[in-house]
Motif scaffolding. Sequence first.
Motif, mmCIF file in Angstrom:
data_model
loop_
_atom_site.group_PDB
_atom_site.id
_atom_site.type_symbol
_atom_site.label_atom_id
_atom_site.label_comp_id
_atom_site.label_asym_id
_atom_site.label_seq_id
_atom_site.Cartn_x
_atom_site.Cartn_y
_atom_site.Cartn_z
ATOM 1 N N UNK A 36 0.867 -1.192 0.000
ATOM 2 C CA UNK A 36 0.000 0.000 0.000
ATOM 3 C C UNK A 36 0.896 1.233 0.000
ATOM 4 N N UNK A 37 0.718 2.080 -0.992
ATOM 5 C CA UNK A 37 1.505 3.323 -1.096
ATOM 6 C C UNK A 37 0.549 4.500 -1.025
ATOM 7 N N UNK A 38 0.952 5.562 -0.340
ATOM 8 C CA UNK A 38 0.132 6.781 -0.310
ATOM 9 C C UNK A 38 0.332 7.573 -1.606
ATOM 10 N N UNK A 39 1.548 7.424 -2.178
ATOM 11 C CA UNK A 39 1.826 8.076 -3.469
ATOM 12 C C UNK A 39 2.837 7.205 -4.182
ATOM 13 N N UNK A 40 2.622 7.041 -5.479
ATOM 14 C CA UNK A 40 3.543 6.193 -6.232
ATOM 15 C C UNK A 40 4.856 6.926 -6.495
ATOM 16 N N UNK A 41 5.896 6.171 -6.817
ATOM 17 C CA UNK A 41 7.232 6.717 -7.102
ATOM 18 C C UNK A 41 7.271 7.414 -8.464
ATOM 19 N N UNK A 42 8.250 8.327 -8.587
ATOM 20 C CA UNK A 42 8.496 8.985 -9.883
ATOM 21 C C UNK A 42 9.545 8.190 -10.657
ATOM 22 N N UNK A 43 10.382 7.462 -9.893
ATOM 23 C CA UNK A 43 11.493 6.748 -10.516
ATOM 24 C C UNK A 43 11.785 5.511 -9.660
ATOM 25 N N UNK A 44 11.974 4.358 -10.296
ATOM 26 C CA UNK A 44 12.160 3.126 -9.511
ATOM 27 C C UNK A 44 13.523 3.102 -8.822
ATOM 28 N N UNK A 45 14.577 3.450 -9.565
ATOM 29 C CA UNK A 45 15.933 3.293 -9.007
ATOM 30 C C UNK A 45 16.896 4.277 -9.633
ATOM 31 N N UNK A 51 29.835 6.582 -5.306
ATOM 32 C CA UNK A 51 29.662 7.638 -4.285
ATOM 33 C C UNK A 51 29.556 7.100 -2.856
ATOM 34 N N UNK A 52 28.890 6.062 -2.448
ATOM 35 C CA UNK A 52 27.793 5.403 -3.160
ATOM 36 C C UNK A 52 26.475 6.110 -2.861
ATOM 37 N N UNK A 53 25.604 6.102 -3.852
ATOM 38 C CA UNK A 53 24.275 6.687 -3.661
ATOM 39 C C UNK A 53 23.257 5.750 -4.288
ATOM 40 N N UNK A 54 22.278 5.326 -3.495
ATOM 41 C CA UNK A 54 21.284 4.366 -3.976
ATOM 42 C C UNK A 54 19.906 4.850 -3.527
ATOM 43 N N UNK A 55 18.988 4.957 -4.471
ATOM 44 C CA UNK A 55 17.613 5.355 -4.125
ATOM 45 C C UNK A 55 16.638 4.441 -4.840
ATOM 46 N N UNK A 56 15.748 3.832 -4.065
ATOM 47 C CA UNK A 56 14.686 2.992 -4.632
ATOM 48 C C UNK A 56 13.331 3.670 -4.424
ATOM 49 N N UNK A 57 12.485 3.548 -5.430
ATOM 50 C CA UNK A 57 11.093 4.053 -5.357
ATOM 51 C C UNK A 57 11.087 5.545 -4.982
ATOM 52 N N UNK A 58 11.913 6.300 -5.697
ATOM 53 C CA UNK A 58 12.072 7.739 -5.400
ATOM 54 C C UNK A 58 10.756 8.482 -5.513
ATOM 55 N N UNK A 59 10.502 9.293 -4.487
ATOM 56 C CA UNK A 59 9.295 10.117 -4.498
ATOM 57 C C UNK A 59 8.066 9.407 -3.962
ATOM 58 N N UNK A 60 8.173 8.098 -3.700
ATOM 59 C CA UNK A 60 7.006 7.364 -3.174
ATOM 60 C C UNK A 60 6.761 7.736 -1.721
ATOM 61 N N UNK A 61 5.506 7.704 -1.320
ATOM 62 C CA UNK A 61 5.129 8.005 0.069
ATOM 63 C C UNK A 61 4.394 6.796 0.651
ATOM 64 N N UNK A 62 4.687 6.504 1.917
ATOM 65 C CA UNK A 62 4.073 5.340 2.560
ATOM 66 C C UNK A 62 4.330 5.403 4.058
ATOM 67 N N UNK A 63 3.661 4.508 4.801
ATOM 68 C CA UNK A 63 4.093 4.212 6.168
ATOM 69 C C UNK A 63 4.152 2.693 6.285
ATOM 70 N N UNK A 64 5.289 2.198 6.713
ATOM 71 C CA UNK A 64 5.504 0.745 6.734
ATOM 72 C C UNK A 64 4.520 0.040 7.683
ATOM 73 N N UNK A 65 4.077 0.747 8.746
ATOM 74 C CA UNK A 65 3.154 0.076 9.682
ATOM 75 C C UNK A 65 1.756 -0.088 9.075
#
Length: 635
Positions: A36-45, A51-65
């Motif tokens: 369940x996501x409150x808002x979908x991502x703009x970019x998957x990865x 660097x290292x820099x790693x971002x998954x599901x960028x821009x997505x909104x949720x609460x894990x609980x």
Amino acid sequence: MSNYHIKHLEEYFQVYRKSVRNPEAFWEEIAEEHFVWRKKWNNVLSWDFSKPEIKWFEGAKLNITENCIDRHLPTRGDKTAILFEPNDPNEEAQHITYRDLHERVCRMANVLLDQGVKKGDRVCIYLPMIPELAVAVLACARIGAIHSVVFAGFSSSALAARINDSDCKIVLTSDGSYRGSKTIDLKGIVDKALDNCPGVKSVLVAKRINTDIPMKDGRDHWLQPLLDEAYADCVAEIMDAEDPLFILYTSGSTGKPKGMVHTTGGYMVYSAYTFKNVFQYREEDVYWCTADIGWITGHSYIVYGPLANGATTVMFEGVPSYPDFGRFWEVVEKHKVTQFYTAPTAIRALAKENLEFIDKYDLSSLKVLGSVGEPINEEAWHWYNTNVGKKNSPIVDTWWQTETGGIMITPIPYVTPTTPTYATLPFIGIQPALMDEEGKELKGKQVSGRLCIKYPWPSIARTIWGDHDRYRDTYFSAYKDMYFSGDGAFRDAVGYYRITGRVDDVVIVSGHNLGTAPIEDSINEHPAVAESAIVGFPHDIKGNALYGYVILKEVGESRNRENLAKEINQQITEHIGPIAKLDKIQFVSGLPKTRSGKIMRRILRKIASKDTSNLGDTSTLLNPEVVEEIINGAL
């Protein structure tokens, strides 16, 4: 979508190929269909290992609980979420339903809010394996606070170091804990730690052993009365997929422990997906992982992975030997456990005992057995398979780390044919590589090398809290554009992986990664000690134990050596915790060193293992004569 639950080998290969050919499309599909996501991502990865820099599901909104609790309420509200099995078998087990859990987490979250905890604040949790521990973890996630669980076997100075490193403003603990026939004064350990933690404003204390303990005015509060007054609903804080969820400390080969930071979206997706497949979880199953929530195994496979799948997860307060060595099997029979996940250390300890401890219990409910913490040796594997699984329950020998957040190499039960001592094949989406010391990838079969991963997976740790340079240097500097695990591995003729152990100065004792440097630092603080070196050596139960070579300041130190050895172990217990005590201590006049002053631990390891047949060329050492002396005095 069948990708979420793999049922046969052909399907594994099909899904695996899909996951590595187009990882982004693969993980997007998993994330979209099962959470369940409150808002979908703009970019998957987006990622850059340099660097290292790693971002998954960028821009997505949720609460894990909401994914672990709220979404299950309409269909699974009355299902047991957490099945608490107390230390004392005569104390009644607690069945906490998803509805109960929702209320408990909301109340705890409101208590934390009342204490001034805000989104992004760090909360230290130093609790035994009681329901409040799981509830506190989820309550932090509910309000966007970052939890830092410290295993309640660590000493006060180890606890203080972790509180200060992540700047926690509040500590949750209990009056004490039960461990078999013993009780442990947890609050006393916290009080001592907080002498050196000026940032902590309040301590919330759960009652467990009901002893009188000192409470500091203005700082310490009993937890239960606050929970009783708290409101039973709490709106979930909307988090970004890349917001930190928790910090969990792991031993480094040098210096202070590393606070691994795991973020929200990717960690949720990967821990849930691995749980479903590695344990072949079905709706009516009762799953039991015997780990402590103070370790990553407990985070991913007692709390988040099972609850995200709407599972029933057993939380066990006790130890495998209390009241006798049949306790694990008594619990399996009592709760009809279907999946059982434990450490090789526990298996080896139980294998030494009489089979009557197993034979009197009905273990026919078991469908899957798991092993975690270190590679399981062949003898223990066969004992587990024959006596616990009755050769009907496949064993998943799982390889992963605090840093990886989830299981990386593993059989899938009833899917992957198993071979003792082999973790077998990479999990879906995981792209391992074996590298030689020159940085070249070793292709093909029947090769040994250093185990690296070529491509990010959703639950990879994003950084070390407060020290991104150390994160880069530790995991991404050895091999270009690769995550280096610090472990060695062998790939056999069919492509199965066997983990061969650490390649740095970390020793795995009873499944716990212990850096040798902090232990040496602790020993060297003893007034009689000039220098020390720690190595691991094979141990029947623990897998490895610690062997200390100690040089005293005065060669003729008149104090009884036995007493000195006790004092040294006491010092280690106070600085790090009893898990780091030395099994053997040898007092020596010197240590084998190169001309640049580096201790040749390879030689010390061989001597500790009683394998002195081939020590290599020792003539280039600064002090070759000391080697013979150490061999002659070896314990």
